[in-house]
Scaffold this motif. Structure first.
Motif, PDB file in Angstrom:
ATOM      1  N   ALA A 200     -11.686   1.703   6.947  1.00 35.70           N
ATOM      2  CA  ALA A 200     -11.515   1.286   5.560  1.00 35.70           C
ATOM      3  C   ALA A 200     -12.626   0.344   5.113  1.00 35.70           C
ATOM      4  O   ALA A 200     -12.871   0.190   3.912  1.00 35.70           O
ATOM      5  CB  ALA A 200     -10.154   0.625   5.376  1.00 35.70           C
TER       6      ALA A 200
ATOM      7  N   LYS B 249     -14.846   4.842   3.090  1.00 38.58           N
ATOM      8  CA  LYS B 249     -13.921   5.186   4.168  1.00 38.58           C
ATOM      9  C   LYS B 249     -14.018   6.669   4.493  1.00 38.58           C
ATOM     10  O   LYS B 249     -14.227   7.506   3.621  1.00 38.58           O
ATOM     11  CB  LYS B 249     -12.494   4.829   3.749  1.00 38.58           C
TER      12      LYS B 249
ATOM     13  N   GLY C 164      -3.620   1.326   6.321  1.00 39.93           N
ATOM     14  CA  GLY C 164      -3.715   2.756   6.570  1.00 39.93           C
ATOM     15  C   GLY C 164      -2.848   3.238   7.710  1.00 39.93           C
ATOM     16  O   GLY C 164      -3.051   4.290   8.247  1.00 39.93           O
TER      17      GLY C 164
ATOM     18  N   GLY D 160       0.790  -1.217   0.000  1.00 41.80           N
ATOM     19  CA  GLY D 160       0.000   0.000   0.000  1.00 41.80           C
ATOM     20  C   GLY D 160       0.824   1.270   0.000  1.00 41.80           C
ATOM     21  O   GLY D 160       0.343   2.301  -0.425  1.00 41.80           O
TER      22      GLY D 160
ATOM     23  N   ASP E  41      -0.719   6.812  -6.241  1.00 40.92           N
ATOM     24  CA  ASP E  41      -1.501   8.010  -6.511  1.00 40.92           C
ATOM     25  C   ASP E  41      -1.554   8.952  -5.322  1.00 40.92           C
ATOM     26  O   ASP E  41      -2.301   9.913  -5.311  1.00 40.92           O
ATOM     27  CB  ASP E  41      -2.933   7.640  -6.925  1.00 40.92           C
ATOM     28  N   GLY E  42      -0.764   8.648  -4.299  1.00 44.42           N
ATOM     29  CA  GLY E  42      -0.736   9.516  -3.125  1.00 44.42           C
ATOM     30  C   GLY E  42       0.679   9.675  -2.608  1.00 44.42           C
ATOM     31  O   GLY E  42       1.580   8.891  -2.930  1.00 44.42           O
TER      32      GLY E  42
ATOM     33  N   ALA F  36       1.914   6.303  -1.400  1.00 39.73           N
ATOM     34  CA  ALA F  36       0.737   5.496  -1.083  1.00 39.73           C
ATOM     35  C   ALA F  36       0.016   5.103  -2.356  1.00 39.73           C
ATOM     36  O   ALA F  36      -0.040   5.878  -3.319  1.00 39.73           O
ATOM     37  CB  ALA F  36      -0.207   6.271  -0.172  1.00 39.73           C
ATOM     38  N   SER F  37      -0.530   3.878  -2.379  1.00 36.63           N
ATOM     39  CA  SER F  37      -1.308   3.378  -3.513  1.00 36.63           C
ATOM     40  C   SER F  37      -2.709   3.066  -3.043  1.00 36.63           C
ATOM     41  O   SER F  37      -2.908   2.254  -2.151  1.00 36.63           O
ATOM     42  CB  SER F  37      -0.663   2.120  -4.099  1.00 36.63           C
ATOM     43  N   SER F  38      -3.728   3.734  -3.621  1.00 41.28           N
ATOM     44  CA  SER F  38      -5.100   3.502  -3.191  1.00 41.28           C
ATOM     45  C   SER F  38      -5.631   2.160  -3.658  1.00 41.28           C
ATOM     46  O   SER F  38      -6.617   1.658  -3.122  1.00 41.28           O
ATOM     47  CB  SER F  38      -5.998   4.622  -3.727  1.00 41.28           C
ATOM     48  N   GLY F  39      -4.996   1.560  -4.679  1.00 42.69           N
ATOM     49  CA  GLY F  39      -5.467   0.273  -5.179  1.00 42.69           C
ATOM     50  C   GLY F  39      -4.633  -0.895  -4.726  1.00 42.69           C
ATOM     51  O   GLY F  39      -5.030  -2.056  -4.862  1.00 42.69           O
TER      52      GLY F  39
ATOM     53  N   TYR G 101      -1.558  -2.655   2.038  1.00 44.97           N
ATOM     54  CA  TYR G 101      -2.768  -2.076   1.464  1.00 44.97           C
ATOM     55  C   TYR G 101      -3.967  -2.390   2.357  1.00 44.97           C
ATOM     56  O   TYR G 101      -4.198  -3.528   2.707  1.00 44.97           O
ATOM     57  CB  TYR G 101      -3.026  -2.627   0.059  1.00 44.97           C
TER      58      TYR G 101
END
Length: 881
Positions: free
Chosen positions: A686, A671, A156, A70, A95-96, A113-116, A153
Motif C-alpha cells: 500500500a 499499490k 488491506g 476501511g 466503493d468496493g 471496502a472503502s478505498s478512501g 484503512y
C-alpha cells in the motif's frame, strides 16, 4: 446511547456494552496503537400493521481515537418466515465489495471496502430492504449480527487487528397489533406491548440442552403459557444443541471442520495461488466461510511458494542456472535432483552449486568442470567452439564441438552470441532503424543495436528522409519536371506561360535522392507531348519541334490525393484523457477521431489546425485525421494515466534487503504495481514498496515497474560485494610442515566457511576462517572465495625442501656442504670433507708408508727422556746427598 422506541424510518440508539474480541482482519500500524472502541449494531424497529416493507440500517460507531475505517465482513441473520430481503444498499463511501442475499437461509452476507477510508464517527454502513409477511402481525423477531472481519484503512487485511475492543448489538423488528382481531382466534392484542398474546392456545418451544438461548428444531414441546418452560426457548436456530459454543453469533474457529456460528459452513483459511501453479503464498491468505474469487488453495502444506507471481518458481520446479531460487529451497542454482541445467556448459561444483564449465587451459580438478569433459594435469584440455554458418563472427549456441586449443577450426568461433546463424546481417552488432510511417524504410537517427528485432516497426535500412510520411521514401517515383500548387482542397490551375512550367510551394523530395521537384535531363524524362529544356519540361506545340506561341498547358492530374501536410504534431503517446495537438495549417476543418479499444471520440481541427480531443480510454489506440481532398492519415498512440517513477530506497551490498518505491509523478504511492528485479517479479504494498534480498554481485542491474494504464519505467542499480578477501599465510614454508591459513576481509575480520583453492583443490575454512594444511608438494598456490565477497588474488608461497642427512640419499636441498654424508661427489678432483682415498680414490691420494720414520722418531724421544734423567735428575739427587 440511550434506549428509545422507533417507528418506521427511525433508529433506536442503544447503550453499548464493550466486549473484547480478536479480529480476523488486521490494522496497519506504525509503532503500535492503543486499543480502540468499535460497535456494530442494528436498531430496534416497530411498524404498524399492514406495512408491506421496512428498511433496516446496519450501523457502526467508532471512537474518535480510532483509525479510519476501511471495510468489514459480516452476516445479518433473520427469520425468513417473517422477513424476505429484497435490496441491499451500501453507504456511498464504500466503493468496493458486495452483498449476497440468501432468503432460503435467512442470511445477508456482506464484504465492503472503502478505498478512501471513513473517519471515526457513528455512521450507517448499509441498509437492507425487507418485505413483511402480513400473517405475522403482533410478533417480534430478532435481527442478529455475526462479524467476520473489520478492516482498518490501509491495512488491506494483511495485518492482525489485535488493537480493537468492540461489541455487537442485535436489533429486532416488532409488528404492532392494534386490536384483538388482528391477532386471530384465541389470541388478544396486548395494548401495553402491542404484541399478540395467546389466550388459551398453545405455543411451540424448542429444547435448549446446552443453555445457549438457541433452540433445537428437532426437540419441541408445546405450552399454553406465555413463556417457554425451563430448558426450552422460543426459537429453533441452534445447529448443535450439545455444545454451548456453537450457535448463531458465535466465533467460528477456522479450519476445525465445525460450523460454530451456524451459518452453514466452517471458516477456512485460503492461501493465494496468484500464478496458478498449485502452490500457495503462506503470507497472502484470508480466512472466510465462503470461497473467495480468484485462485486459492486450502492445503497449508502446499502454501510454500516463494514467488507467487511466477508459475515456473515453486517447490517442485526444476532448478536452472539463472541466479534465481527456482525450487524455493533458499539456495540459488543448487544441483537438485530435479535439475535440468546440468548439460554441456554447466557443471555442479563441490558445494552443490551450478557453475559454467571452464574453457581450455584453465585450472580444473575433475572432468565435469571442463567444457570438453577432459581435465588433464589439472588443466582443461578442450575448448568449446560454435558453428558460424553465416561467417559473421558470431556462433550458434546449439551447434558446437571441442577444440584442443583456443583457436577454433574453420567455420567455428569461440562465442555463442548469434541469434540467427543463417543471416550474416543479423547478429549482436546489427543496427535496427525505426520505421515510424511503416513504409519499409527506416529513420537513421532513431536506431537500436540488438541481435533480435525490437518490438514494433524496425527495419535494417536507414534510407527514409521523411519518416512521418509513408509517401516519401526511396521507393517512390518522383514525377520529373512537374509540381503542383495545392490550395485548400483544389489544385491551382494558374501557371506561368512565360516560363511554361508549373511552380510549387510544397517542395518535397519524394524519392529521397536530395533533389526537390525532379529536373529533367532529356526529352524522354518528360513523357509524350513534352520536351526538356534547361532541366525543365515544356509542352510541345501542335507541330513537331520546339515551343511556339501560347499553348493550353493544363497541369497533369496527380495520381493520388495529397497527404495532410506536417502530420507530425501527434506524439506517439499521451498522458491523461484530454489531448491537444496541432496537425498544421492544412488541417483546418479536418475530422479527427481517437480510437482506444472499442470506443471512439471525434473532434474538428480549428483554423490553425489545432485539435483538442477527449481520449476514450487508456491503452494503445489510433488517431485518424481525414479531410475531403486529402489522404486520410492514421497514427498509433499509447494513452497512459501517467508515468511511473521507481527509486531505490535502501540496499547496497550482496545479501542486503533492497527496497524500491513506485510512485506517480506527483509522488503518490502505487499499490500492486509489478516490479521485476533480477528476474524476480514482485508487487508493491500500500506504500508503493517492494523488498527483496539480492545475492549477486553485479553492476547495471535493472529494476523495472509497470501497472495497468500507466507507462512503466526502470532504473539501473548495482550490488556491491560485502568486502574483498585476503589470506594470512607464511611467506616461506618447509615441505612436510603443517601451516595455518586464515581468510580475512578488508577489515581484517575472519571470514567463516570461506572456500580456499590450494593447488587446484578446494578446502573449506572453519567458523574462524582457518584452514590447517600439510604441505606435501614443492610449490603452493592459493586463492580464497566466499559468497558475496570479491575473491582474493592468487598467492604463491615459497616451499623449501626438507633436509634429512644420513639417510644415504642426496635429496633436493642437500649439498656436499650441508649434507656431506649423503652428497659425496667423487670425480671433481677435490678431496672434500668426508672424502678419503678409501671412499673417493679419484679425488684423495693414497697415504705414504712412513713406518720406519715413525719408529726412529719414537726411539729418539725415548733417548732424550733417558738423557734428561741421568744428567739432570741424578745430579740433583747427588747434591742432596
Amino acid at each position: 446511547m440511550g434506549q428509545k422506541e422507533n417507528y418506521i424510518g427511525s433508529k433506536d440508539y442503544k447503550f453499548v456494552v464493550i466486549a473484547t474480541m480478536f479480529f480476523i482482519g488486521g490494522l496497519l500500524v506504525v509503532g503500535g496503537v492503543s486499543a480502540q472502541n468499535a460497535t456494530i449494531y442494528i436498531d430496534d424497529y416497530k411498524v404498524p400493521p399492514g406495512v408491506p416493507s421496512i428498511e433496516i440500517l446496519i450501523n457502526l460507531n467508532l471512537s474518535e481515537s480510532s483509525n479510519y475505517f476501511g471495510g468489514a465482513q459480516f452476516n445479518v441473520s433473520f427469520d425468513n418466515n417473517i422477513l424476505n430481503a429484497t435490496v441491499v444498499t451500501k453507504n456511498t463511501n464504500f466503493d468496493g465489495g458486495l452483498c449476497n442475499i440468501n432468503n432460503s437461509m435467512g442470511l445477508v452476507r456482506c464484504t465492503l471496502a472503502s478505498s478512501g477510508g471513513i473517519p471515526p464517527s457513528d455512521f450507517m454502513i448499509m441498509r437492507i430492504n425487507f418485505t413483511i409477511n402480513q400473517s405475522f402481525i403482533g410478533v417480534k423477531t430478532i435481527l442478529s449480527l455475526s462479524v467476520k472481519k473489520i478492516i482498518d484503512y490501509g491495512c488491506g487485511g494483511s495485518c492482525e487487528a489485535l488493537d480493537y475492543t468492540y461489541s455487537i448489538e442485535n436489533g429486532s423488528l416488532q409488528i404492532n397489533c392494534t386490536n384483538d382481531s388482528a391477532c386471530g382466534a384465541s389470541n388478544f392484542c396486548n395494548t401495553t406491548t402491542h404484541l399478540c398474546q395467546a389466550n388459551i392456545t398453545t405455543i411451540t418451544c424448542y429444547g435448549d440442552a446446552d443453555n445457549d438461548t438457541f433452540g433445537n428444531a428437532t426437540n419441541t414441546t408445546t405450552t399454553t403459557n406465555v413463556t417457554c418452560p425451563l430448558g426450552y426457548v422460543n426459537n429453533s436456530l441452534d445447529c448443535n444443541d450439545t455444545n454451548n459454543a456453537t450457535h448463531p453469533g458465535a466465533t467460528d474457529i477456522p479450519n476445525n471442520g465445525i460450523d460454530e456460528n451456524c451459518n452453514g459452513s466452517d471458516n477456512i483459511t485460503y492461501y493465494a495461488d496468484l500464478d496458478n501453479d498449485t502452490y500457495g503464498n503462506l503470507t497472502n491468505n484470508q480466512t472466510t466461510d465462503y470461497i473467495p474469487s480468484g485462485m486459492w488453495i486450502t492445503n497449508v502444506s502446499m502454501a510454500t511458494d516463494c514467488n507467487d507471481s511466477n508459475p515456473a518458481i515453486h517447490p517442485n520446479a526444476a532448478e536452472i542456472y539463472n541466479g534465481i531460487d527456482d525450487n524455493c529451497n533458499e539456495i540459488i542454482d543448487d544441483c537438485s535432483s530435479l535439475n535440468q541445467s546440468i548439460n554441456a556448459q554447466i557443471y555442479c561444483n563441490v558445494s552443490g552449486i551450478m557453475n559454467y564449465k571452464k574453457v581450455f587451459n584453465t585450472t580444473c580438478s575433475a572432468e565435469c568442470e571442463c567444457l570438453s569433459d577432459n581435465c588433464t594435469d589439472g588443466k582443461c584440455a578442450g575448448y568449446l567452439c560454435y558453428m558460424d554458418a553465416d561467417s559473421d563472427g558470431f556462433g550458434n549456441a546449439t551447434n558446437y564441438n571441442v577444440s584442443n586449443t583456443s583457436l577454433c577450426p574453420t567455420n567455428y568461433v569461440n562465442n555463442s552470441d548469434d541469434c540467427n546463424d543463417n543471416n550474416s546481417a543479423i547478429n549482436p552488432n546489427t543496427v535496427w532503424y525505426f520505421d515510424y510511417d511503416n513504409d519499409g524504410y527506416g529513420n537513421a537517427i532513431n536506431n537500436a543495436t540488438n541481435c533480435t528485432k525490437p518490438s514494433g516497426n524496425w527495419v535494417l535500412n536507414n534510407k527514409d528522409c521523411k519518416d512521418n510520411n509513408s509517401y516519401v521514401n526511396p521507393g517512390v517515383t518522383e514525377k520529373i519536371g512537374y509540381s503542383y500548387i495545392i490550395i485548400g482542397n483544389t489544385i491551382n490551375t494558374t501557371y506561368y506561360t512565360s516560363s511554361d512550367y508549373y511552380t510549387s510551394s510544397v517542395g518535397i523530395d519524394n524519392d529521397c535522392d536530395g533533389i526537390i521537384n525532379e529536373q529533367c535531363h532529356t526529352d524522354a524524362d518528360c513523357g509524350s507531348n513534352y520536351y526538356c529544356s534547361g532541366y525543365t519540361c515544356y509542352k510541345k506545340s501542335s507541330s513537331e519541334g520546339g515551343y511556339t506561341g501560347v499553348v493550353d498547358l493544363t497541369p497533369p492530374s496527380p495520381a493520388q490525393l495529397t497527404t495532410l501536410n506536417e502530420f507530425s504534431g501527434v506524439p506517439g503517446e499521451a498522458e491523461g484523457l484530454t489531448f491537444t495537438f496541432n496537425l498544421g495549417k492544412d488541417a483546418k476543418g479536418a475530422s479527427v477521431t481517437a480510437t482506444v479499444g472499442n470506443k471512439t471520440n471525434t473532434a474538428i481541427a480549428n483554423n490553425n489546425g489545432t485539435v483538442t480531443i477527449a481520449l476514450p480510454g487508456y491503452g494503445q489506440g489510433e488517431i485518424t485525421a481525414s479531410k475531403t481532398g486529402f489522404r486520410t492519415l492514421t497514427k498509433t498512440i499509447n494513452v497512459y494515466a501517467g508515468t511511473l517513477n521507481i527509486v531505490k530506497i535502501s540496499g547496497e551490498k550482496y545479501g542486503d534487503e533492497f527496497k524500491f518505491k513506485v510512485t506517480t509523478k506527483d509522488g503518490t504511492p502505487v499499490k500492486d504495481a509489478k516490479v521485476v528485479i533480477y528476474g524476480k517479479e514482485l508487487k508493491t504494498d500500500a506504500s508503493g514498496i517492494v523488498k527483496t534480498t539480492i545475492k549477486t554481485i553485479q553492476a547495471g542491474l535493472e529494476a523495472s515497474t509497470s501497472a495497468k494504464d500507466y507507462k512503466g519505467s526502470s532504473i539501473l542499480f548495482g550490488v556491491n560485494a560485502i568486502g574483498k578477501l585476503s589470506m594470512e599465510t607464511p611467506e616461506k614454508v618447509t615441505q612436510g610442515d603443517t601451516i595455518t591459513i586464515i581468510v580475512r576481509d578488508e577489515n581484517k575480520n575472519p571470514v567463516p566457511n570461506a572456500k580456499v583453492t590450494i593447488n587446484s583443490v578446494e578446502h573449506t575454512a572453519d567458523a574462524n576462517g582457518k584452514i590447517e594444511y600439510k604441505v606435501t608438494t614443492t610449490s603452493l598456490t592459493l586463492k580464497a572465495e566466499s559468497e558475496g565477497y570479491i575473491p582474493s588474488e592468487q598467492t604463491s608461497v615459497t616451499v623449501e625442501a626438507k633436509i634429512e642427512c644420513g639417510n644415504g640419499k642426496c635429496e633436493s636441498g642437500e649439498t656436499k656442504e650441508n649434507c656431506a654424508k649423503d652428497c659425496i661427489v667423487c670425480g671433481d678432483k677435490v678431496c672434500d670433507t668426508g672424502e678419503s682415498y678409501k671412499n673417493c680414490a679419484s679425488d684423495c691420494p693414497k697415504p705414504s708408508d712412513n713406518t720406519l720414520l715413525i719408529i726412529a722418531g719414537i726411539l729418539i724421544v725415548i733417548l732424550l727422556i733417558a738423557a734428561y734423567y741421568f744428567l739432570v735428575m741424578r745430579k740433583k739427587k747427588g747434591g742432596e746427598e
